[in-house]
Motif scaffolding. Structure first.
Motif, PDB file in Angstrom:
ATOM      1  N   SER A  81     -28.124  -9.029  15.803  1.00  0.00           N
ATOM      2  CA  SER A  81     -28.723  -7.852  15.177  1.00  0.00           C
ATOM      3  C   SER A  81     -30.239  -7.886  15.392  1.00  0.00           C
ATOM      4  O   SER A  81     -30.789  -8.887  15.862  1.00  0.00           O
ATOM      5  CB  SER A  81     -28.400  -7.824  13.678  1.00  0.00           C
ATOM      6  N   ALA A  82     -30.905  -6.796  15.043  1.00  0.00           N
ATOM      7  CA  ALA A  82     -32.355  -6.670  15.269  1.00  0.00           C
ATOM      8  C   ALA A  82     -33.149  -7.637  14.393  1.00  0.00           C
ATOM      9  O   ALA A  82     -32.774  -7.937  13.261  1.00  0.00           O
ATOM     10  CB  ALA A  82     -32.798  -5.242  15.005  1.00  0.00           C
ATOM     11  N   LEU A  83     -34.267  -8.091  14.947  1.00  0.00           N
ATOM     12  CA  LEU A  83     -35.219  -8.938  14.229  1.00  0.00           C
ATOM     13  C   LEU A  83     -35.985  -8.046  13.249  1.00  0.00           C
ATOM     14  O   LEU A  83     -36.342  -6.921  13.593  1.00  0.00           O
ATOM     15  CB  LEU A  83     -36.186  -9.556  15.247  1.00  0.00           C
ATOM     16  N   PRO A  84     -36.249  -8.520  12.028  1.00  0.00           N
ATOM     17  CA  PRO A  84     -36.992  -7.688  11.067  1.00  0.00           C
ATOM     18  C   PRO A  84     -38.358  -7.279  11.611  1.00  0.00           C
ATOM     19  O   PRO A  84     -38.931  -7.974  12.450  1.00  0.00           O
ATOM     20  CB  PRO A  84     -37.156  -8.587   9.846  1.00  0.00           C
ATOM     21  N   GLY A  85     -38.871  -6.170  11.118  1.00  0.00           N
ATOM     22  CA  GLY A  85     -40.168  -5.657  11.562  1.00  0.00           C
ATOM     23  C   GLY A  85     -41.326  -6.446  10.991  1.00  0.00           C
ATOM     24  O   GLY A  85     -41.742  -6.207   9.863  1.00  0.00           O
ATOM     25  N   VAL A  86     -41.837  -7.403  11.757  1.00  0.00           N
ATOM     26  CA  VAL A  86     -42.928  -8.254  11.270  1.00  0.00           C
ATOM     27  C   VAL A  86     -44.178  -8.182  12.138  1.00  0.00           C
ATOM     28  O   VAL A  86     -45.239  -8.622  11.713  1.00  0.00           O
ATOM     29  CB  VAL A  86     -42.481  -9.738  11.153  1.00  0.00           C
ATOM     30  N   SER A  87     -44.069  -7.637  13.330  1.00  0.00           N
ATOM     31  CA  SER A  87     -45.218  -7.612  14.224  1.00  0.00           C
ATOM     32  C   SER A  87     -46.276  -6.628  13.698  1.00  0.00           C
ATOM     33  O   SER A  87     -45.971  -5.467  13.445  1.00  0.00           O
ATOM     34  CB  SER A  87     -44.801  -7.207  15.634  1.00  0.00           C
ATOM     35  N   VAL A 136     -48.653  -5.403  15.382  1.00  0.00           N
ATOM     36  CA  VAL A 136     -49.090  -4.534  16.483  1.00  0.00           C
ATOM     37  C   VAL A 136     -47.873  -4.023  17.253  1.00  0.00           C
ATOM     38  O   VAL A 136     -46.762  -4.522  17.096  1.00  0.00           O
ATOM     39  CB  VAL A 136     -50.037  -5.291  17.454  1.00  0.00           C
ATOM     40  N   THR A 137     -48.086  -3.035  18.095  1.00  0.00           N
ATOM     41  CA  THR A 137     -47.019  -2.484  18.928  1.00  0.00           C
ATOM     42  C   THR A 137     -46.559  -3.533  19.940  1.00  0.00           C
ATOM     43  O   THR A 137     -47.381  -4.166  20.605  1.00  0.00           O
ATOM     44  CB  THR A 137     -47.519  -1.228  19.672  1.00  0.00           C
ATOM     45  N   VAL A 138     -45.251  -3.719  20.040  1.00  0.00           N
ATOM     46  CA  VAL A 138     -44.676  -4.668  21.000  1.00  0.00           C
ATOM     47  C   VAL A 138     -44.249  -3.881  22.235  1.00  0.00           C
ATOM     48  O   VAL A 138     -43.476  -2.923  22.145  1.00  0.00           O
ATOM     49  CB  VAL A 138     -43.462  -5.411  20.383  1.00  0.00           C
ATOM     50  N   ASP A 139     -44.777  -4.292  23.402  1.00  0.00           N
ATOM     51  CA  ASP A 139     -44.484  -3.586  24.650  1.00  0.00           C
ATOM     52  C   ASP A 139     -43.198  -4.066  25.312  1.00  0.00           C
ATOM     53  O   ASP A 139     -42.447  -3.284  25.872  1.00  0.00           O
ATOM     54  CB  ASP A 139     -45.652  -3.754  25.629  1.00  0.00           C
ATOM     55  N   PRO A 141     -45.657  -0.985  15.248  1.00  0.00           N
ATOM     56  CA  PRO A 141     -45.961  -2.068  14.305  1.00  0.00           C
ATOM     57  C   PRO A 141     -44.982  -2.031  13.129  1.00  0.00           C
ATOM     58  O   PRO A 141     -44.647  -0.958  12.627  1.00  0.00           O
ATOM     59  CB  PRO A 141     -47.388  -1.752  13.840  1.00  0.00           C
ATOM     60  N   LYS A 142     -44.513  -3.196  12.740  1.00  0.00           N
ATOM     61  CA  LYS A 142     -43.532  -3.375  11.650  1.00  0.00           C
ATOM     62  C   LYS A 142     -42.162  -2.775  11.977  1.00  0.00           C
ATOM     63  O   LYS A 142     -41.309  -2.666  11.109  1.00  0.00           O
ATOM     64  CB  LYS A 142     -44.040  -2.802  10.319  1.00  0.00           C
ATOM     65  N   GLY A 143     -41.928  -2.425  13.243  1.00  0.00           N
ATOM     66  CA  GLY A 143     -40.619  -1.908  13.663  1.00  0.00           C
ATOM     67  C   GLY A 143     -39.662  -3.040  13.986  1.00  0.00           C
ATOM     68  O   GLY A 143     -40.080  -4.113  14.425  1.00  0.00           O
ATOM     69  N   LYS A 144     -38.368  -2.823  13.754  1.00  0.00           N
ATOM     70  CA  LYS A 144     -37.359  -3.841  14.078  1.00  0.00           C
ATOM     71  C   LYS A 144     -37.279  -4.016  15.590  1.00  0.00           C
ATOM     72  O   LYS A 144     -37.345  -3.046  16.337  1.00  0.00           O
ATOM     73  CB  LYS A 144     -35.994  -3.429  13.532  1.00  0.00           C
TER      74      LYS A 144
END
Length: 184
Positions: A81-87, A89-92, A123-126
């Motif tokens: 399943s998806a990793l929780p939204g912790v970044s 900044v935007t992940v490319d 940012p903070k997206g799964k």
């Protein structure tokens, strides 16, 4: 009662079409091929990004061959399943690698990798992890159990690479996600 040659030809064509469609449908659902064994469970992970620790309760479906035999090199797949939204900044883009653990009649570790994926993830997206695949050569007959081990998600943001390691929590027992019986 007689049937005209034209009607008989049409019925034969319709029968052929029906038989052909049935064969395609059976092939599509996988009849005639060896089905895979699969099991689903939750693995509790402790992960980190920079100095921030976070929990990842991964829902994992693990698949392997239905009838493995000694000497086979088999593919094992785990769908996460998806990793929780912790970044922050935007992940490319990102790539996940990990380990699967084999216990029982044969004990070993399997290196697993997933494909490189691209975002952007806000940012903070799964972050969707998806499928990791590894291969193992089966050396002993008997029952084996498989589960997931460590994960490493390498994310790229603004041209810089950041690694997020995830380790199964020690205070939670690892679920034996997939059980296989290896035949001689």
């Amino acid at each position: 009662m007689s049937t005209s040659p034209m009607k008989a030809k049409g019925r034969r064509a319709l029968r052929s079409l029906t038989l052909g469609s049935t064969a395609i449908a059976l092939a599509t659902v996988g009849l005639g091929s060896t089905p895979a064994s699969a099991a689903t469970g939750t693995v509790a992970y402790s992960c980190s990004i920079f100095s921030t620790k976070f929990d990842y309760n991964a829902r994992v479906t693990m698949k392997g061959p239905a009838k493995p035999s000694v000497g086979d090199t088999v593919k094992i797949t785990a769908d996460f399943s998806a990793l929780p939204g912790v970044s922050p900044v935007t992940v490319d883009s990102w790539k996940t690698t990990g380990k699967f653990t084999v216990s029982g009649a044969q004990k070993t570790s399997i290196s697993a990798t997933g494909p490189k994926k691209t975002g952007p993830i806000k940012p903070k997206g799964k972050i969707p992890i998806g499928k990791l695949t590894g291969k193992v050569k089966l050396k002993k007959a008997g029952k084996i159990s498989l589960t997931t081990g460590t994960l490493k998600i390498t994310a790229v943001a603004y041209g810089s690479s950041v690694t997020m390691p995830c380790t199964p929590k020690k205070n939670k027992p690892l679920p034996k996600l997939l059980k296989l019986t290896v035949k001689r």
